[in-house]
Motif scaffolding. Structure first.
Motif, PDB file in Angstrom:
ATOM      1  N   LYS A 387       0.835  -1.211   0.000  1.00  0.00           N
ATOM      2  CA  LYS A 387       0.000   0.000   0.000  1.00  0.00           C
ATOM      3  C   LYS A 387       0.872   1.265   0.000  1.00  0.00           C
ATOM      4  CE  LYS A 387      -3.265   2.629   2.614  1.00  0.00           C
ATOM      5  NZ  LYS A 387      -4.579   2.682   3.188  1.00  0.00           N
ATOM      6  N   ASN A 388       1.914   1.263   0.819  1.00  0.00           N
ATOM      7  CA  ASN A 388       2.780   2.442   0.874  1.00  0.00           C
ATOM      8  C   ASN A 388       3.496   2.694  -0.444  1.00  0.00           C
ATOM      9  OD1 ASN A 388       2.090   2.901   3.484  1.00  0.00           O
ATOM     10  ND2 ASN A 388       3.829   1.757   4.338  1.00  0.00           N
ATOM     11  N   GLN A 389       3.870   1.613  -1.115  1.00  0.00           N
ATOM     12  CA  GLN A 389       4.605   1.773  -2.369  1.00  0.00           C
ATOM     13  C   GLN A 389       3.693   2.168  -3.527  1.00  0.00           C
ATOM     14  OE1 GLN A 389       8.087   1.098  -3.016  1.00  0.00           O
ATOM     15  NE2 GLN A 389       8.210   1.161  -0.803  1.00  0.00           N
ATOM     16  N   TYR A 390       2.536   1.499  -3.597  1.00  0.00           N
ATOM     17  CA  TYR A 390       1.746   1.586  -4.833  1.00  0.00           C
ATOM     18  C   TYR A 390       0.351   2.168  -4.640  1.00  0.00           C
ATOM     19  CZ  TYR A 390       5.605  -1.561  -5.754  1.00  0.00           C
ATOM     20  OH  TYR A 390       6.857  -2.098  -5.825  1.00  0.00           O
ATOM     21  N   GLY A 391       0.082   2.699  -3.453  1.00  0.00           N
ATOM     22  CA  GLY A 391      -1.219   3.326  -3.235  1.00  0.00           C
ATOM     23  C   GLY A 391      -2.295   2.295  -2.964  1.00  0.00           C
ATOM     24  N   ASP A 392      -3.519   2.694  -3.260  1.00  0.00           N
ATOM     25  CA  ASP A 392      -4.649   1.903  -2.792  1.00  0.00           C
ATOM     26  C   ASP A 392      -5.014   0.759  -3.738  1.00  0.00           C
ATOM     27  OD1 ASP A 392      -6.348   1.467  -0.765  1.00  0.00           O
ATOM     28  OD2 ASP A 392      -7.913   2.821  -1.505  1.00  0.00           O
ATOM     29  N   VAL A 393      -4.014   0.117  -4.302  1.00  0.00           N
ATOM     30  CA  VAL A 393      -4.280  -0.985  -5.239  1.00  0.00           C
ATOM     31  C   VAL A 393      -5.055  -2.114  -4.544  1.00  0.00           C
ATOM     32  CG1 VAL A 393      -1.892  -1.615  -4.765  1.00  0.00           C
ATOM     33  CG2 VAL A 393      -3.089  -2.834  -6.511  1.00  0.00           C
ATOM     34  N   GLU A 394      -5.964  -2.739  -5.285  1.00  0.00           N
ATOM     35  CA  GLU A 394      -6.702  -3.875  -4.718  1.00  0.00           C
ATOM     36  C   GLU A 394      -5.766  -5.073  -4.604  1.00  0.00           C
ATOM     37  OE1 GLU A 394     -10.250  -5.177  -6.834  1.00  0.00           O
ATOM     38  OE2 GLU A 394     -10.033  -7.169  -5.924  1.00  0.00           O
ATOM     39  N   ILE A 395      -5.721  -5.654  -3.402  1.00  0.00           N
ATOM     40  CA  ILE A 395      -4.859  -6.822  -3.182  1.00  0.00           C
ATOM     41  C   ILE A 395      -5.727  -8.070  -3.006  1.00  0.00           C
ATOM     42  CG2 ILE A 395      -3.167  -7.882  -1.629  1.00  0.00           C
ATOM     43  CD1 ILE A 395      -2.193  -5.101  -0.905  1.00  0.00           C
ATOM     44  N   VAL A 396      -5.389  -9.117  -3.729  1.00  0.00           N
ATOM     45  CA  VAL A 396      -6.009 -10.419  -3.490  1.00  0.00           C
ATOM     46  C   VAL A 396      -4.897 -11.321  -2.951  1.00  0.00           C
ATOM     47  CG1 VAL A 396      -7.225 -12.385  -4.504  1.00  0.00           C
ATOM     48  CG2 VAL A 396      -7.580 -10.090  -5.457  1.00  0.00           C
ATOM     49  N   ILE A 397      -5.068 -11.857  -1.763  1.00  0.00           N
ATOM     50  CA  ILE A 397      -4.070 -12.793  -1.236  1.00  0.00           C
ATOM     51  C   ILE A 397      -4.287 -14.105  -1.994  1.00  0.00           C
ATOM     52  CG2 ILE A 397      -3.235 -14.019   0.817  1.00  0.00           C
ATOM     53  CD1 ILE A 397      -4.192 -11.516   2.412  1.00  0.00           C
ATOM     54  N   THR A 398      -3.340 -14.430  -2.883  1.00  0.00           N
ATOM     55  CA  THR A 398      -3.542 -15.572  -3.772  1.00  0.00           C
ATOM     56  C   THR A 398      -2.876 -16.852  -3.254  1.00  0.00           C
ATOM     57  OG1 THR A 398      -1.824 -14.510  -5.123  1.00  0.00           O
ATOM     58  CG2 THR A 398      -4.068 -14.400  -5.942  1.00  0.00           C
ATOM     59  N   GLU A 399      -2.111 -16.744  -2.147  1.00  0.00           N
ATOM     60  CA  GLU A 399      -1.578 -17.936  -1.474  1.00  0.00           C
ATOM     61  C   GLU A 399      -1.153 -17.587  -0.060  1.00  0.00           C
ATOM     62  OE1 GLU A 399       1.684 -20.141  -3.319  1.00  0.00           O
ATOM     63  OE2 GLU A 399       0.692 -19.951  -5.257  1.00  0.00           O
ATOM     64  N   ASN A 400      -1.443 -18.499   0.859  1.00  0.00           N
ATOM     65  CA  ASN A 400      -0.896 -18.464   2.213  1.00  0.00           C
ATOM     66  C   ASN A 400      -1.194 -19.846   2.797  1.00  0.00           C
ATOM     67  OD1 ASN A 400      -1.891 -17.199   5.424  1.00  0.00           O
ATOM     68  ND2 ASN A 400       0.206 -17.253   4.662  1.00  0.00           N
ATOM     69  N   GLY A 401      -0.193 -20.442   3.436  1.00  0.00           N
ATOM     70  CA  GLY A 401      -0.425 -21.785   3.970  1.00  0.00           C
ATOM     71  C   GLY A 401       0.816 -22.307   4.661  1.00  0.00           C
ATOM     72  N   TYR A 402       0.710 -23.520   5.185  1.00  0.00           N
ATOM     73  CA  TYR A 402       1.700 -24.053   6.128  1.00  0.00           C
ATOM     74  C   TYR A 402       2.031 -25.492   5.774  1.00  0.00           C
ATOM     75  CZ  TYR A 402       3.422 -25.386  10.803  1.00  0.00           C
ATOM     76  OH  TYR A 402       4.159 -25.833  11.868  1.00  0.00           O
ATOM     77  N   SER A 403       3.305 -25.869   5.979  1.00  0.00           N
ATOM     78  CA  SER A 403       3.680 -27.247   5.643  1.00  0.00           C
ATOM     79  C   SER A 403       3.915 -28.101   6.881  1.00  0.00           C
ATOM     80  CB  SER A 403       4.926 -27.256   4.756  1.00  0.00           C
ATOM     81  OG  SER A 403       6.026 -26.712   5.430  1.00  0.00           O
ATOM     82  N   THR A 404       3.477 -29.347   6.773  1.00  0.00           N
ATOM     83  CA  THR A 404       3.696 -30.318   7.847  1.00  0.00           C
ATOM     84  C   THR A 404       4.430 -31.526   7.264  1.00  0.00           C
ATOM     85  OG1 THR A 404       1.501 -31.217   7.382  1.00  0.00           O
ATOM     86  CG2 THR A 404       1.679 -29.712   9.244  1.00  0.00           C
ATOM     87  N   LYS A 405       4.958 -32.346   8.162  1.00  0.00           N
ATOM     88  CA  LYS A 405       5.608 -33.600   7.744  1.00  0.00           C
ATOM     89  C   LYS A 405       4.510 -34.652   7.512  1.00  0.00           C
ATOM     90  CE  LYS A 405      10.208 -33.035   8.853  1.00  0.00           C
ATOM     91  NZ  LYS A 405      10.737 -32.276   7.719  1.00  0.00           N
ATOM     92  N   PRO A 406       4.787 -35.609   6.628  1.00  0.00           N
ATOM     93  CA  PRO A 406       3.761 -36.624   6.354  1.00  0.00           C
ATOM     94  C   PRO A 406       3.270 -37.325   7.624  1.00  0.00           C
ATOM     95  CG  PRO A 406       5.649 -36.900   4.889  1.00  0.00           C
ATOM     96  CD  PRO A 406       5.994 -35.797   5.820  1.00  0.00           C
ATOM     97  N   GLU A 407       4.174 -37.545   8.593  1.00  0.00           N
ATOM     98  CA  GLU A 407       3.775 -38.285   9.804  1.00  0.00           C
ATOM     99  C   GLU A 407       2.666 -37.577  10.574  1.00  0.00           C
ATOM    100  OE1 GLU A 407       6.898 -37.749   8.469  1.00  0.00           O
ATOM    101  OE2 GLU A 407       7.867 -37.020  10.302  1.00  0.00           O
TER     102      GLU A 407
END
Ligand code: PNW
Length: 504
Positions: A387-407
């Motif tokens: 926002k500070n860099q580019y003004g009021d551009v619309e942001i869509v969070i297109t990824e966020n997540g967490y990894s675990t071990k298979p066990e």
């Protein structure tokens, strides 16, 4: 202080950092994502030709932790109905997936459309729409046709035209039903990480020159695809085109490191975003000077960062409808001290161009991937940075997540906590910092081929049984949590999820 006053102070402090009372605004959308190479499988059937990831996993399996590949992956090419079913079970507003360029266009060029490939994506799009789920398509999520890599891939400026032609085919075939497009997923991972480690996608190692050729071409390819849509398709289809950037927050280690941190953000994210999203366009001036100075000192006659012509600069500037934002992790940054070595060069450990060192805070928990440390405040700081860099551009969070071990199986309380803590920071960014965020995407809908980690780390809300020929998908506790967030617009973890019980 009187006891009642202490309570008031405590309540005020609490409300400043605790967002449990906050809600996502009406119209806010929730989704989940995957990408073609990570889930589809069917690598050489139904007319598909090889991508760079087929080549890399087959020819250099030692680069993948378990020597595996996406040859079959989740077999989504055949199990797509299950994916739609899951998306619907979760109550998603949208599902973000990517198209495999060499599946749809086996020659890489528009002279041949593979009907099987086209049918697969038509089925997926139509099946989602039937369930009221919006398809969001990523055009390019790293599986470049090998044929184009043989001609230089992202370091050949002709890729700008190749990509534009590919985008035209996608708009023509699917534009009547797909209203939100992401051109390119994580240019930072493609160019900065890719050309630095040489074990990724292109397989080319050339951080000094390759990275910057790649960056310019990615920016221009995105811009051309955006302009094409707006010139020829927007009137008819009324959709939008954006690009997804991966950012990890670079936290200054001390006050003295604030300047280097700000230059580092310009280097890692500004080079990709400034030409498109800033008012003035072109490269971010601070880092442009640094690269030019370093290049001259090394004996280059011109900057290793290729210049934009005036025409290119104008073409890229403003070529967006939204800012796609991917976040996972953060680092602390400081200047290299005298006599200290930068250590093994790696974009997650140092920035050679800036003579800077990246570290992790001892207090940050670690997820299953080697690069992944948890710092929820980082997402809020970066949203504000955009926002500070580019003004009021619309942001869509297109990824966020967490990894675990298979066990760790399906009782994934860590993942629930990660989602809760990051959603809280997103709420604070919306309400306190007034950042214009309109959507959130969980990575990932299902466990899948996690690039160099193969199948050794898991990101899915649904667990996939990779020993089962049908690749059965089973909800984890986090799937139930996310479903609850979507249904209730409340991020708090319901009591029944806060301890690990059989009930999950
Ligand atoms: C993203 N890092 O990659 C990709 O878009 C996904 O395909 C991938 O599965 C997911 O995140 C999880 O890795 C990243 O080093 C690669 O900080 C590297 C980093 C972050 C994201």
């Amino acid at each position: 202080m009187a006891p009642w006053a202490a309570v008031v102070v405590w309540l005020l402090a609490e409300s400043a950092w605790c967002a449990s009372h906050l809600k996502f605004p009406s119209g806010f959308k929730f989704g989940a994502a995957t990408s073609a190479y990570q889930v589809e499988g069917a690598w050489n059937t139904s007319g598909k030709t090889p991508s760079t990831w087929d080549t890399l996993t087959h020819n250099r399996p030692q680069l993948i932790t378990d020597g595996s590949s996406g040859d079959v992956a989740c077999d989504s090419y055949h199990q797509w109905k299950d994916d739609i079913q899951i998306a619907s079970e979760l109550g998603l507003d949208f599902y973000r997936f990517s198209i495999s360029w060499p599946r749809l266009m086996p020659t890489s060029f528009p002279d041949e459309i593979n009907e099987d490939g086209r049918r697969y994506y038509d089925n997926l799009i139509n099946g989602l729409l039937d369930k009221g789920i919006e398809p969001i398509i990523t055009m390019y999520h790293w599986d470049l046709p090998q044929r184009l890599q043989d001609h230089g891939g992202w370091s050949n400026p002709l890729i700008v035209e190749w990509f534009e032609e590919y985008a035209r085919v996608l708009y023509k075939l699917f534009g009547d039903r797909v209203k939100n497009w992401v051109t390119i997923n994580e240019p930072f991972t493609i160019c900065t990480i890719g050309y630095a480690i040489g074990a990724f996608s292109s397989g080319v190692h050339d951080p000094e020159v390759g990275t910057y050729l790649c960056i310019k071409n990615v920016v221009m390819a995105h811009a051309k695809a955006w302009r094409l849509y707006h010139k020829e398709y927007r009137k008819q289809f009324k959709g939008r085109v954006g690009i997804s950037h991966q950012l990890f927050y670079l936290h200054p280690t001390s006050e003295e490191d604030e300047e280097i941190a700000s230059l580092a953000h310009e280097h890692y994210y500004g080079l990709y975003s400034h030409p498109v999203f800033s008012k003035e366009g072109g490269w971010p001036p601070g880092i442009e000077k640094v690269i030019e100075k370093n290049s001259k000192m090394q004996g280059f006659t011109r900057s290793r960062l290729p210049a934009f012509t005036d025409e290119e600069k104008e073409l890229a500037k403003g070529a967006y409808d939204f800012y796609g934002f991917n976040y996972y992790t953060s680092r602390k940054i400081r200047r290299r001290r005298d006599g200290e070595s930068l250590g093994q060069l790696s974009p997650m450990r140092n920035i050679k161009e800036l003579d800077a060192i990246l570290e992790v805070d001892r207090g940050w928990d670690r997820a299953a991937c080697f690069w992944f440390y948890v710092y929820p405040e980082g997402i809020r700081k970066l949203l504000s940075w955009v926002k500070n860099q580019y003004g009021d551009v619309e942001i869509v969070i297109t990824e966020n997540g967490y990894s675990t071990k298979p066990e760790s199986g399906s009782n994934d309380y860590d993942r629930i906590k990660y989602y809760r803590d990051h959603l809280e920071q997103v709420l604070l960014a919306i309400h306190e910092d007034k950042v214009n965020i309109t959507g959130y995407t969980a990575w990932s809908l299902i466990d899948n081929f996690e690039w160099n980690d193969g199948y050794t780390t898991k990101f899915g809300l649904y667990e996939v049984n990779f020993d089962d020929p049908n690749r059965q998908r089973t909800p984890r506790a986090s799937a139930k949590y996310y479903k609850n967030v979507i249904q209730t617009n409340n991020i708090e973890i319901p009591k029944k999820f806060s301890t690990i019980t059989d009930e999950l």
